[in-house]
Design a protein around this motif. Structure first.
Motif, PDB file in Angstrom:
ATOM      1  N   ALA A 105     117.712   5.916-179.179  1.00  0.00           N
ATOM      2  CA  ALA A 105     117.396   6.530-177.903  1.00  0.00           C
ATOM      3  C   ALA A 105     117.887   7.801-177.526  1.00  0.00           C
ATOM      4  CB  ALA A 105     117.243   5.542-176.852  1.00  0.00           C
ATOM      5  N   ASP A 106     117.096   8.514-176.830  1.00  0.00           N
ATOM      6  CA  ASP A 106     117.811  10.180-176.252  1.00  0.00           C
ATOM      7  C   ASP A 106     117.559   9.759-174.752  1.00  0.00           C
ATOM      8  OD1 ASP A 106     118.506  12.516-176.025  1.00  0.00           O
ATOM      9  OD2 ASP A 106     117.120  13.505-177.168  1.00  0.00           O
ATOM     10  N   TRP A 107     118.742   9.833-174.089  1.00  0.00           N
ATOM     11  CA  TRP A 107     118.720   9.792-172.731  1.00  0.00           C
ATOM     12  C   TRP A 107     118.969  11.136-172.035  1.00  0.00           C
ATOM     13  CZ3 TRP A 107     123.002   5.136-172.376  1.00  0.00           C
ATOM     14  CH2 TRP A 107     122.353   4.207-172.835  1.00  0.00           C
ATOM     15  N   GLU A 108     118.663  10.992-170.587  1.00  0.00           N
ATOM     16  CA  GLU A 108     118.729  12.374-169.924  1.00  0.00           C
ATOM     17  C   GLU A 108     120.155  12.731-169.794  1.00  0.00           C
ATOM     18  OE1 GLU A 108     116.662  14.404-168.457  1.00  0.00           O
ATOM     19  OE2 GLU A 108     114.976  13.366-169.498  1.00  0.00           O
ATOM     20  N   CYS A 109     120.503  13.886-170.014  1.00  0.00           N
ATOM     21  CA  CYS A 109     121.961  14.467-169.806  1.00  0.00           C
ATOM     22  C   CYS A 109     122.405  14.614-168.410  1.00  0.00           C
ATOM     23  CB  CYS A 109     122.020  15.812-170.553  1.00  0.00           C
ATOM     24  SG  CYS A 109     121.834  15.665-172.344  1.00  0.00           S
ATOM     25  N   VAL A 110     123.486  14.392-168.275  1.00  0.00           N
ATOM     26  CA  VAL A 110     123.931  14.530-166.944  1.00  0.00           C
ATOM     27  C   VAL A 110     124.505  15.917-166.525  1.00  0.00           C
ATOM     28  CG1 VAL A 110     125.940  13.525-165.231  1.00  0.00           C
ATOM     29  CG2 VAL A 110     124.774  11.817-166.860  1.00  0.00           C
ATOM     30  N   PRO A 111     123.860  16.448-165.508  1.00  0.00           N
ATOM     31  CA  PRO A 111     124.304  17.844-165.298  1.00  0.00           C
ATOM     32  C   PRO A 111     125.677  17.964-164.709  1.00  0.00           C
ATOM     33  CG  PRO A 111     122.905  17.174-163.544  1.00  0.00           C
ATOM     34  CD  PRO A 111     123.117  15.928-164.648  1.00  0.00           C
ATOM     35  N   PRO A 112     126.576  18.992-164.800  1.00  0.00           N
ATOM     36  CA  PRO A 112     127.901  19.278-164.605  1.00  0.00           C
ATOM     37  C   PRO A 112     128.121  18.907-163.030  1.00  0.00           C
ATOM     38  CG  PRO A 112     127.324  20.957-165.712  1.00  0.00           C
ATOM     39  CD  PRO A 112     125.912  20.278-165.431  1.00  0.00           C
ATOM     40  N   GLU A 113     127.352  19.226-162.231  1.00  0.00           N
ATOM     41  CA  GLU A 113     127.517  18.887-160.774  1.00  0.00           C
ATOM     42  C   GLU A 113     127.659  17.540-160.205  1.00  0.00           C
ATOM     43  OE1 GLU A 113     123.133  20.108-161.297  1.00  0.00           O
ATOM     44  OE2 GLU A 113     125.353  20.589-161.936  1.00  0.00           O
ATOM     45  N   LYS A 114     126.889  16.426-161.402  1.00  0.00           N
ATOM     46  CA  LYS A 114     126.979  14.934-160.837  1.00  0.00           C
ATOM     47  C   LYS A 114     128.011  14.252-161.691  1.00  0.00           C
ATOM     48  CE  LYS A 114     121.817  14.511-159.936  1.00  0.00           C
ATOM     49  NZ  LYS A 114     120.760  13.648-160.331  1.00  0.00           N
ATOM     50  N   LEU A 115     128.757  15.073-162.588  1.00  0.00           N
ATOM     51  CA  LEU A 115     129.693  14.299-163.358  1.00  0.00           C
ATOM     52  C   LEU A 115     130.861  13.509-162.488  1.00  0.00           C
ATOM     53  CD1 LEU A 115     131.073  16.820-165.882  1.00  0.00           C
ATOM     54  CD2 LEU A 115     129.828  14.722-166.654  1.00  0.00           C
ATOM     55  N   ALA A 116     130.975  13.807-161.291  1.00  0.00           N
ATOM     56  CA  ALA A 116     132.027  13.043-160.676  1.00  0.00           C
ATOM     57  C   ALA A 116     131.367  11.746-159.987  1.00  0.00           C
ATOM     58  CB  ALA A 116     132.621  14.004-159.581  1.00  0.00           C
ATOM     59  N   THR A 117     130.167  11.773-160.006  1.00  0.00           N
ATOM     60  CA  THR A 117     129.480  10.708-158.995  1.00  0.00           C
ATOM     61  C   THR A 117     128.856   9.788-159.810  1.00  0.00           C
ATOM     62  OG1 THR A 117     127.849  12.069-158.273  1.00  0.00           O
ATOM     63  CG2 THR A 117     129.857  12.145-156.962  1.00  0.00           C
TER      64      THR A 117
END
Length: 304
Positions: free
Chosen positions: A151-163
């Motif tokens: 599968a191919d999931w949505e990547c996490v944008p940098p601004e959401k990495l911490a949460t």
């Protein structure tokens, strides 16, 4: 009369019996003059009616031969590096031994080689050194196939990495190899070097190209944690095998993001369709389906 599912299983078991006699002449297998086993001939009499021109055994042999031709070609195509490293005679002996020990048990031939790494590691047709190397090569070559159906999931944008709840893209395969088998891709013949463990990632890149790289041991450990899922904080909750520097961690995360490895797992009510060939919007549940029934049903699917 026997139930249909029982007849299917008995027929499938019969065509999986070893390839014998003239049928081998159209393959790369070592010639063998042995005729069919008494069990094969008896099952032919039980399952097949003789025709005007063919006996029961000859009719069953048609299916038997085509089964073996198909699975031999299929599994051989998946391990070209082993074929080059082993040489033709050893390679085809290995393919035959593997298929007898680990016959097809799925509706798709894509998974036919899934047990090859474990089988090669103990196959007595190889010395211990080749067992180690060829097993590691098999892990790599099977991973090359796996990345294309994951599968191919949505990547996490940098601004959401911490949460965000993080995960590793399913098409990223992590391999811990006891020998540097990734080097074999460039070899013409088997010329082993010093046996040192290596950590490798194989993944699906743009335009569905296959990519791979070596990893640091700590990087590999952190990616395994990411694969299990969790927050950024949880990735570092336990000590690793060594303490990485801030510069190393920063470089690793930069590479992971650039490669699209850091992803967010879909919620439980979202169904993944990893294969492009699988029909979108249709969730096919194969659980509980008899092996032979799966084979038969697959004839109507566009799997390949």
């Amino acid at each position: 009369m026997k139930p249909l599912d029982q007849l299917q299983r008995e027929f499938f078991a019969a065509i999986q019996m070893p390839l014998r006699g003239t049928s081998r002449e159209s393959t790369e297998l070592t010639p063998n003059d042995e005729g069919h086993a008494p069990e094969f001939l008896a099952k032919a009499e039980e399952l097949m009616k003789p025709g005007e021109n063919l006996s029961s055994a000859e009719r069953l042999e048609l299916y038997h031969r085509q089964y073996w031709f198909r699975v031999l070609d299929s599994v051989a195509e998946d391990f070209p590096i082993i074929q080059r490293m082993a040489g033709e005679r050893t390679f085809w002996d290995l393919m035959e031994a593997y298929l007898q020990a680990c016959p097809s048990g799925s509706f798709t031939l894509r998974h036919l080689g899934r047990k090859m790494p474990e089988f090669v590691a103990t196959w007595n047709g190889l010395d211990e050194q080749r067992q180690r190397w060829f097993s590691a090569i098999a892990k790599l070559e099977y991973a090359y196939m796996e990345v294309f159906e994951a599968a191919d999931w949505e990547c996490v944008p940098p601004e959401k990495l911490a949460t965000a709840e993080l995960g590793l893209q399913p098409h990223v395969k992590l391999l811990a190899l006891e020998v540097p088998a990734d080097l074999c891709e460039e070899w013409d013949t088997f010329t082993p070097v010093e046996e040192t463990p290596v950590w490798v990632a194989v993944w699906r890149g743009e335009n569905r190209g296959r990519l791979q790289c070596r990893l640091d041991e700590v990087e590999f450990e952190l990616l395994q944690r990411l694969q299990k899922g969790g927050t950024l904080e949880s990735l570092f909750a336990e000590p690793a095998c060594r303490e990485p520097s801030p510069e190393e961690i920063s470089g690793w995360f930069t590479n992971w993001q650039v490669r699209g490895w850091i992803a967010e797992a879909p919620s439980a009510d979202v169904v993944d369709f990893p294969l492009p060939s699988k029909r979108r919007g249709v969730n096919v549940d194969w659980s509980g389906v008899d092996k032979m029934g799966s084979q038969a049903r697959a004839m109507g699917e566009d799997d390949e």
